[in-house]
Design an enzyme around this catalytic site. Sequence first.
Site, short mmCIF file in Angstrom:
data_model
loop_
_atom_site.label_atom_id
_atom_site.label_comp_id
_atom_site.label_asym_id
_atom_site.label_seq_id
_atom_site.Cartn_x
_atom_site.Cartn_y
_atom_site.Cartn_z
N ASN A 9 0.86 -1.19 0.00
CA ASN A 9 0.00 0.00 0.00
C ASN A 9 0.90 1.23 0.00
OD1 ASN A 9 -1.87 2.00 0.46
ND2 ASN A 9 -2.19 1.50 2.62
N LYS A 11 0.06 4.25 -0.21
CA LYS A 11 -0.62 5.42 0.37
C LYS A 11 -0.46 6.62 -0.57
CE LYS A 11 0.49 3.50 4.84
NZ LYS A 11 0.13 3.57 6.24
N HIS A 94 -9.47 0.89 4.87
CA HIS A 94 -8.20 1.11 5.57
C HIS A 94 -8.43 2.05 6.75
CE1 HIS A 94 -4.09 2.39 6.36
NE2 HIS A 94 -3.69 1.33 5.69
N GLU A 96 -6.84 4.48 7.84
CA GLU A 96 -6.66 5.92 7.55
C GLU A 96 -7.92 6.49 6.92
OE1 GLU A 96 -2.96 5.47 5.45
OE2 GLU A 96 -2.01 4.88 7.33
N GLU A 166 -5.25 -5.25 10.69
CA GLU A 166 -4.27 -4.18 10.91
C GLU A 166 -4.61 -3.43 12.20
OE1 GLU A 166 -2.36 -3.00 6.96
OE2 GLU A 166 -4.16 -1.80 7.14
N GLY A 172 2.21 2.29 10.65
CA GLY A 172 3.10 3.45 10.47
C GLY A 172 3.80 3.90 11.73
N SER A 213 3.44 -1.99 10.36
CA SER A 213 4.89 -1.92 10.57
C SER A 213 5.61 -3.22 10.22
CB SER A 213 5.20 -1.48 12.01
OG SER A 213 4.66 -0.19 12.26
C1 PEP Z 1 -0.78 0.03 5.84
O1 PEP Z 1 -0.72 1.09 5.21
O2 PEP Z 1 -1.75 -0.72 5.66
C2 PEP Z 1 0.28 -0.31 6.77
C3 PEP Z 1 0.21 -1.45 7.42
O3 PEP Z 1 1.30 0.61 6.92
P1 PEP Z 1 2.74 0.33 7.61
O4 PEP Z 1 3.27 -0.95 7.02
O5 PEP Z 1 3.56 1.53 7.20
O6 PEP Z 1 2.53 0.24 9.07
#
Ligand code: PEP
Length: 252
Positions: A9, A11, A94, A96, A166, A172, A213
């Site tokens: 992803n 973003k 997601h 976000e 997640e 992040g 992460s």
């Molecule tokens: C994500 O954007 O779904 C995500 C898990 O980000 P990160 O790997 O940066 O934590």
Amino acid sequence: MRKPFVAGNWKMNKTVEQARVLVSEMLPGLQAVKAVERVLCPPFTSLMAIAAMLSGTDIGLGAQNMHWETAGAFTGEIAPAMVKEFCQYVILGHSERRTYFGETDETVNRKVRAALAHGLTPIVCIGETLAENEAGRTAEVVSRQIEQGLKDLTPEQASGLVIAYEPVWAIGTGRAASGEDANRVVGDVIRPTLAKMFGNTVAEGVRVLYGGSVTAANAAEFFTQPQIDGALVGGASLKAAEFVKIVEAAAQ
Ligand code: PEP
């Protein structure tokens, strides 16, 4: 057998030119790992260019969001058929989008149904916030997100989904969940909820990813868990060598 699945992803990162460079850097490494379903999710503006680069490969392309309506007066939105012109997958719900853009389980459900109706594979994101985690509410939140987000799907439709667990506090932040904890949520909450809604066969067949992460250094901790089938990778998917290593780890 559930085929391992790793999606990147990106973003809100990369212009078209930068996206082309990143894909050209990772493409040879990604193409070598046939045992893993690999998907790139760049921003909308790069989908056309990256679709051209991926054509003739077995690497999938996904959007990061989508509207549920087919067309009309929805300024700034992208319709399912527009996504389908370039993509096979779409990330939906997601955290976000839930946090910054007001998405709810109900809007996620509309999007999931629209994606399926247009032949797209939704990658449906669920996960608890830090406050919910600390209050011991993970199971309640995650099961509600599944029950409402996947409402009114047939077992056949549900069997084609990919779910990304997640934990919001892990996205992040550099603070990943432990493999064991993530495995427990998938095995004790996510699959049993799917089983209640769609039956055991569907629950055992759906790919469930971990996200939050994930790096080349910790990927194996997740991929060796029996309930976890891969990863949704944010930050580390913007580094070609690192993302290829994560994909390679999923093949082990
Ligand atoms: C994500 O954007 O779904 C995500 C898990 O980000 P990160 O790997 O940066 O934590």
